[in-house]
Write a protein that holds these residues in place. Structure first.
Motif, PDB file in Angstrom:
ATOM      1  N   GLY A  43       0.942 -13.998 -15.702  1.00 32.35           N
ATOM      2  CA  GLY A  43       0.573 -15.291 -16.257  1.00 32.35           C
ATOM      3  C   GLY A  43       1.495 -15.753 -17.370  1.00 32.35           C
ATOM      4  O   GLY A  43       2.584 -15.199 -17.585  1.00 32.35           O
ATOM      5  N   PHE A  44       1.032 -16.780 -18.073  1.00 34.94           N
ATOM      6  CA  PHE A  44       1.786 -17.407 -19.163  1.00 34.94           C
ATOM      7  C   PHE A  44       1.392 -16.737 -20.473  1.00 34.94           C
ATOM      8  O   PHE A  44       0.218 -16.697 -20.836  1.00 34.94           O
ATOM      9  CB  PHE A  44       1.460 -18.903 -19.201  1.00 34.94           C
ATOM     10  N   CYS A  45       2.374 -16.208 -21.192  1.00 39.79           N
ATOM     11  CA  CYS A  45       2.105 -15.406 -22.386  1.00 39.79           C
ATOM     12  C   CYS A  45       1.782 -16.309 -23.578  1.00 39.79           C
ATOM     13  O   CYS A  45       2.563 -17.200 -23.923  1.00 39.79           O
ATOM     14  CB  CYS A  45       3.306 -14.520 -22.712  1.00 39.79           C
ATOM     15  N   ILE A  46       0.630 -16.054 -24.203  1.00 37.88           N
ATOM     16  CA  ILE A  46       0.143 -16.877 -25.304  1.00 37.88           C
ATOM     17  C   ILE A  46       0.407 -16.220 -26.656  1.00 37.88           C
ATOM     18  O   ILE A  46       0.915 -16.843 -27.583  1.00 37.88           O
ATOM     19  CB  ILE A  46      -1.367 -17.144 -25.158  1.00 37.88           C
ATOM     20  N   SER A  47       0.042 -14.947 -26.787  1.00 37.06           N
ATOM     21  CA  SER A  47       0.133 -14.302 -28.093  1.00 37.06           C
ATOM     22  C   SER A  47       0.084 -12.787 -27.927  1.00 37.06           C
ATOM     23  O   SER A  47      -0.519 -12.272 -26.983  1.00 37.06           O
ATOM     24  CB  SER A  47      -1.020 -14.763 -28.992  1.00 37.06           C
ATOM     25  N   VAL A  48       0.713 -12.085 -28.881  1.00 35.45           N
ATOM     26  CA  VAL A  48       0.563 -10.627 -28.975  1.00 35.45           C
ATOM     27  C   VAL A  48      -0.727 -10.352 -29.732  1.00 35.45           C
ATOM     28  O   VAL A  48      -0.860 -10.706 -30.907  1.00 35.45           O
ATOM     29  CB  VAL A  48       1.761  -9.986 -29.688  1.00 35.45           C
ATOM     30  N   TYR A  49      -1.695  -9.735 -29.063  1.00 39.86           N
ATOM     31  CA  TYR A  49      -3.018  -9.516 -29.665  1.00 39.86           C
ATOM     32  C   TYR A  49      -2.984  -8.354 -30.658  1.00 39.86           C
ATOM     33  O   TYR A  49      -3.422  -8.495 -31.802  1.00 39.86           O
ATOM     34  CB  TYR A  49      -4.040  -9.258 -28.558  1.00 39.86           C
TER      35      TYR A  49
END
Length: 209
Positions: A43-49
């Motif tokens: 998928g589309f990477c949003i944030s490093v959790y």
């Protein structure tokens, strides 16, 4: 729509980041590598959790950077088939609609997935731009100003039909659309889909009756 994915990645930590705490420096490098990127089937990477583990720290001969193997969790956007999502209209032409979630813009509603029957009204002196109108009830019920218009004033609820991942092309044809590694195709051709206000107004009329 959003998932936490566990990933292991080996990366170099540039010397100019060594003054930072190790976890903070590695997170900054991971975000530079992954955020706003598409990983096929993920998928589309949003944030490093968060970062689960850090191994290594080796400095190889002739390299001033240290190398780490990092296990971390990444927040990714990956809608499932059949999911219903609310988005904003950013483009409307004779080929259909293009929608945006703010952070992701490659969502398309082709003509055959618009409410049936629909018609297109072109805007004069523009290149194929205009608005789509749902002719609910048939042409004989049309008023001077159509009631069911998709014109960008309202949020649009759509259902996901497909999520396609494209390989990076070796050559980009001239005058072609910008390359999109992940494309979502949706439909408005079901009850409850389309401009959100259509169905809010219908509920208000039903409650009044």
């Amino acid at each position: 729509m959003f998932y936490l994915s566990l990933i292991e990645h080996t990366l170099r930590l540039p010397p100019h980041l060594l003054h930072l705490p190790l976890a903070e420096a590695l997170k900054a490098e991971l975000e530079a590598l992954f955020i706003d990127k598409v990983i096929e089937k993920l998928g589309f990477c949003i944030s490093v959790y968060d970062i689960s583990s850090i191994k290594g720290g080796f400095v190889f001969p002739g390299d001033g950077a240290s190398t780490y193997t990092v296990e971390f969790r990444l927040i990714v956007f990956r809608p499932f088939i059949g999911e219903v999502i609310v988005a904003k209209l950013i483009e409307s032409d004779a080929n259909g609609l293009r929608l945006s979630l703010g952070f992701f813009d490659d969502i398309y509603i082709p003509v055959d997935q618009l409410p049936n029957p629909s018609r297109f009204e072109a805007v004069p002196n523009t290149r194929n731009q205009g608005r789509w109108i749902w002719d609910f009830g048939g042409e004989e019920d049309q008023s001077d100003e159509p009631q069911f218009v998709i014109d960008g004033r309202d949020q649009i609820k759509f259902q996901v039909q497909s999520v396609i991942y494209h390989s990076i092309p070796l050559e980009q044809p001239e005058n072609s659309k910008p390359f999109a590694p992940m494309v979502i195709t949706g439909t408005l051709n079901h009850d409850g889909l389309g401009a959100v206000s259509w169905w809010e107004e219908a509920e208000m009329i039903e409650d009044e009756s």
